[in-house]
Motif scaffolding. Structure first.
Motif, PDB file in Angstrom:
ATOM      1  N   SER A   1    -110.247 -64.078 -87.662  1.00  0.00           N
ATOM      2  CA  SER A   1    -110.814 -64.472 -88.957  1.00  0.00           C
ATOM      3  C   SER A   1    -110.746 -65.981 -89.133  1.00  0.00           C
ATOM      4  O   SER A   1    -111.675 -66.602 -89.661  1.00  0.00           O
ATOM      5  CB  SER A   1    -110.061 -63.797 -90.096  1.00  0.00           C
ATOM      6  OG  SER A   1    -110.106 -62.410 -89.959  1.00  0.00           O
TER       7      SER A   1
ATOM      8  N   ASP B   1    -117.154 -60.427 -90.039  1.00  0.00           N
ATOM      9  CA  ASP B   1    -115.723 -60.188 -89.900  1.00  0.00           C
ATOM     10  C   ASP B   1    -115.407 -58.730 -90.185  1.00  0.00           C
ATOM     11  O   ASP B   1    -115.376 -58.313 -91.331  1.00  0.00           O
ATOM     12  CB  ASP B   1    -114.939 -61.100 -90.849  1.00  0.00           C
ATOM     13  CG  ASP B   1    -113.461 -61.156 -90.488  1.00  0.00           C
ATOM     14  OD1 ASP B   1    -113.032 -60.363 -89.622  1.00  0.00           O
ATOM     15  OD2 ASP B   1    -112.744 -61.985 -91.071  1.00  0.00           O
ATOM     16  N   GLU B   2    -115.212 -57.959 -89.144  1.00  0.00           N
ATOM     17  CA  GLU B   2    -114.916 -56.529 -89.247  1.00  0.00           C
ATOM     18  C   GLU B   2    -115.788 -55.822 -90.281  1.00  0.00           C
ATOM     19  O   GLU B   2    -115.284 -55.256 -91.244  1.00  0.00           O
ATOM     20  CB  GLU B   2    -113.435 -56.336 -89.608  1.00  0.00           C
ATOM     21  CG  GLU B   2    -112.555 -57.046 -88.617  1.00  0.00           C
ATOM     22  CD  GLU B   2    -111.099 -56.644 -88.746  1.00  0.00           C
ATOM     23  OE1 GLU B   2    -110.870 -55.481 -89.131  1.00  0.00           O
ATOM     24  OE2 GLU B   2    -110.230 -57.457 -88.437  1.00  0.00           O
TER      25      GLU B   2
HETATM   26 MG   LIG Z   1    -109.084 -60.841 -89.787  1.00  0.00          MG
END
Ligand SMILES: [Mg+2]
Ligand SMILES: Nc1ncnc2c1ncn2[C@@H]1O[C@H](COP(=O)(O)OP(=O)(O)OP(=O)(O)O)[C@@H](O)[C@H]1O
Lengths: 229, 549
Positions: free
Chosen positions: A45, A162-163
């Protein structure tokens, strides 16, 4: 000259001694979809935030299309980078409906152009009839598609994710994964996808990077290992 | 210049941060002026002041503050524990009623009780005429050190009560339930677990109490107690020795800064990693018939004394003096009060929002320090702050003398320091923290995701603020504004010292009536202040409940 170039990047959060990233380098070609895998806390991240301009690196350079974004002497604010981002929790503005969320990043267009663009985006993510709903009136999967539409609407040069699947149950995920693959293919956008799931990465990405959490005493100065699929 | 800053800071620098930096400097100016007073050469009076006043006045202040803090800590903590851990008749009502005294400024309570208990007051008259008792005056003399401690404790204990109760409700369930399971005796549990755990919260409440007592002017003036503030007034207005007054203020301020740092330090050391156990609040133990009855009775006596009796007494006086007080001039005065308070609150909120926004984009040591400094404005006593503000404005006026002359005001005129601008400026410094905390809590609730998403979609810091953040935090901004407004309406010492000639507010009018021995006439402005205070208390309660869900 690669499309995105990250060179010798180092970063530690203010007030902490340990570096999250140390001497990290990565190049992306135009249209390439790169998957970032790695255990929790390895700085995935953080890397996305550095590329986006939400954090300034302690050392190193980031450039996009040959234009320096972050360096010792230059820092381009996030709103000027032409980078789109899909957040893990989507961050859809709760006080705006779906259409206004998607239109939020469209600037310098006439009313009509903007309306058309929103309609196109809604169709692209198969939510044509949902423009007037508010985020809390949507299912998790629908919210996620709105987040993609919103990020893609201003036609960014680079898309960071991000995910994006972490809030979805596995059944829904299979469908969405296919849709996303189509979407990325259709738009041909250069992108970085952070995920925990190897299958996601295999299915969607042209190349997979595995980030190992940086431990100074074990691998001082070593570059992060690259694994190409 | 810009290149001297580290790159991480430089890259996040924006207009918001620059403005809030300038604002913080302006807000600090009066305090700096006072602190530098300590470095200047003392005037010839100083030796005299030091010998005959300093020690006595400091001692009285210390006694008053210490006594009040001790009493409020005992009362506030035990009531907080009683209402969180036990169930008894009227508990729900009482746990709200214990906060109500905050609506009554101590100076109003002081003259209400002072007059009620006097020889001609309602209590003694009733005893003499109806019951036929003759009473010893000594027991009714409240105009003393003990009386002042009593008044302060009765009306300030809610600070300790409220902060400790909120803390216990949020954090203590698992610890206390475990202690109960392990079979500890309830009383020993209180001393061995509850007290040590809530030390930080208690210290927070106690320091608010201390700041209020040190800020006070009305109570000690009315009761004739020689506090440090009184010494400042005496040297300023009695001896016309402004330098010594500034010196005294500097000493008081250093003491308060010490207190402030001590409180922060104590809290830092005590910051356990507490499990936030929201789903299971502490299960209250039902008290038996007798102990439940005693708890309820004690609670009722406390609320009667600390809210309902003084309000009832004021209401009676208000009826008596209605014709006398309620006229056109009174209306104009209410208009004055509300107008100035609203203007100051609005300006204050603009600054609070800018500062909160800046401290968020620029998470670093410096912004942390400046937000701590902001909250310190709240702890500087009104008398001290007003000397600082006055000094700054007078020197500003001197500097602007040429401009005034060119504008046709004439030479050597004091323009700014005779105007409402000075009062508004002082209000803003004093209450900025109230607005800032509300906005900061609002920002905390929305997190940074939305702002970051907006930046990623091509909007700058300012556009992001207006399009995304403001719509999401407008509730918090509004609450902060209302709270600051209500604080300003009831503010006394600053207003008394810095208002332009002939400018009255509800608070100064009430105070003036009371100090002219027209205590009954003070009832109507006092009741209006109390009503606004009750509204503020309700908002705080509502905010607390929303914050915890
Ligand atoms: Mg993360
Ligand atoms: N705001 C912050 N302040 C200080 N340290 C942080 C902050 N955010 C992250 N970290 C630390 O930086 C390191 C990397 O965090 P990051 O969020 O980039 O990891 P990640 O690879 O995305 O992990 P995950 O897979 O759990 O999302 C972690 O050790 C984390 O504790």
């Amino acid at each position: 000259m690669s499309f995105v170039s990250i060179h010798a990047l180092s970063y530690s959060y203010p007030g902490t001694a340990a570096a999250v990233l140390n001497d990290f380098s990565l190049d992306l070609e135009q249209g390439e979809v790169v998957g970032l895998l790695g255990q929790s806390g390895s700085g995935k991240s953080t890397l996305l935030r550095l590329i986006a301009g939400l954090e300034a690196p302690s050392q190193g350079e980031i450039s996009i299309q040959g234009e320096t974004m972050s360096s010792r002497h230059k820092f381009v604010q996030p709103e000027r980078r032409g980078v789109g981002m899909v957040f893990q929790d989507y961050a859809l503005f709760p006080h705006m409906n779906v259409s206004r969320n998607i239109a939020f990043g469209l600037r310098g267009l006439s009313r009509n152009e903007r309306k058309n663009r929103v309609t196109d985006m809604l169709e692209l993510v198969k939510l044509a009839d949902y423009g007037h709903r508010y985020p809390h009136e949507l299912s998790g999967g629908q919210q996620q598609r709105v987040a993609f539409a919103r990020a893609l609407a201003p036609s960014p040069r680079l898309l960071l994710m991000d995910e994006p699947f972490s809030n979805l149950d596995s059944e829904l995920k299979n469908g969405i994964r296919k849709e996303l693959k189509e979407l990325l293919h259709q738009t041909g956008i250069t992108s970085i996808l952070v995920t925990h799931d190897h299958e996601d990465a295999e299915a969607l990405c042209d190349r997979i990077i595995r980030m190992t959490s940086f431990m100074p005493e074990l691998q001082a100065g070593k570059k992060h290992q690259l694994v190409t699929s | 210049m810009k290149h001297l800053l580290p790159s991480r800071i430089r890259h996040k620098l924006n207009g918001w941060i620059v403005i809030s930096g300038i604002g913080a400097l302006a807000a600090l100016l009066p305090s700096l002026y006072i602190l530098t007073g300590l470095l200047r050469r003392p005037s010839e009076n100083w030796a005299h002041i030091q010998e005959y006043m300093l020690f006595n006045y400091a001692w009285e202040s210390l006694l008053l503050t210490g006594g009040t803090v001790a009493a409020t800590v005992v009362a506030g903590t035990s009531l907080a524990w009683l209402t969180t851990a036990y169930d008894f008749p009227l508990r729900r009502f009482l746990s709200f009623a214990f906060v109500l005294p905050l609506a009554i400024p101590p100076y109003i309570a002081a003259y209400t009780y002072g007059s009620m208990l006097s020889y001609t007051g309602s209590v003694q008259t009733f005893m003499r005429n109806t019951l036929g008792w003759s009473v010893d005056q000594r027991y009714f003399n409240i105009m003393s050190m003990e009386g002042a401690i009593w008044i302060f404790s009765l009306f300030l204990f809610p600070y300790v009560y409220l902060i400790t109760r909120t803390f216990l409700e949020k954090h203590s369930a698992s610890f206390i339930e475990n202690a109960r399971l392990l079979g500890g005796h309830p009383v020993s549990n209180f001393f061995r677990i509850v007290l040590p755990l809530s030390q930080g919260a208690i210290a927070g409440g106690a320091s608010l109490v201390a700041f209020e007592v040190l800020n006070d002017y009305g109570v000690s003036k009315h009761f004739g107690i020689s506090t440090f503030t009184a010494a400042i007034f005496k040297t300023w207005f009695g001896m016309y020795d402004v330098d010594s007054a500034i010196r005294l203020s500097g000493l008081l301020m250093s003491f308060i800064i010490g207190l402030f740092i001590a409180e922060r330090w104590m809290r830092r050391r005590r910051r356990y990693h507490l499990p936030v156990n929201r789903s299971t609040p502490l299960r209250r133990m039902r008290l038996g018939r007798v102990s439940g009855g005693i708890a309820a009775t004690v609670g009722i006596i406390i609320t009667l004394l600390s809210f309902f009796i003084p309000v009832a007494q004021l209401a009676v006086w208000a009826v008596w003096t209605y014709d006398d007080v309620w006229n056109d001039r009174f209306f104009r005065m209410i208009g004055n009060t509300l107008g100035v308070s609203a203007a100051a609150a609005a300006l204050l909120m603009v600054l609070a929002v800018i500062a909160a926004n800046a401290s968020r984009t620029w998470r670093s040591g410096i912004t942390l320090v400046s937000s701590k400094l902001l909250s310190m404005g709240y702890s500087i006593p009104g008398a001290v702050l007003s000397i600082g503000v006055l000094a700054v404005f007078i020197s500003l006026d001197k500097r602007l003398a040429g401009v005034y002359e060119a504008m046709g005001f004439g030479a050597n005129k004091l323009v700014l320091s005779m105007s409402l601008i000075m009062l508004v400026f002082a209000y803003i410094i004093r209450f900025l923290a109230v607005g800032f905390n509300a906005v900061d809590a609002g920002y905390d609730r929305i997190g940074e995701r939305y702002s970051e998403a907006s930046r990623m979609l091509g909007h700058g810091v300012t556009a992001t603020f207006f399009k995304v953040e403001l719509p999401l935090i407008k509730g918090a901004v509004l609450t902060g504004g209302i709270l600051a407004f209500l604080e300003i309406v009831k503010e006394l010492p600053l207003t008394l010292l810095l208002r332009p000639f002939n400018f009255d507010t509800l608070a100064t009018k009430a105070y003036q009536y009371a100090s002219d021995e027209q205590i009954h006439q003070a009832a109507i402005p006092s009741l209006i202040i109390i009503l606004l205070g009750v509204i503020a208390v309700c908002i705080y309660q509502w905010m607390g409940r929303r914050g915890s869900t």
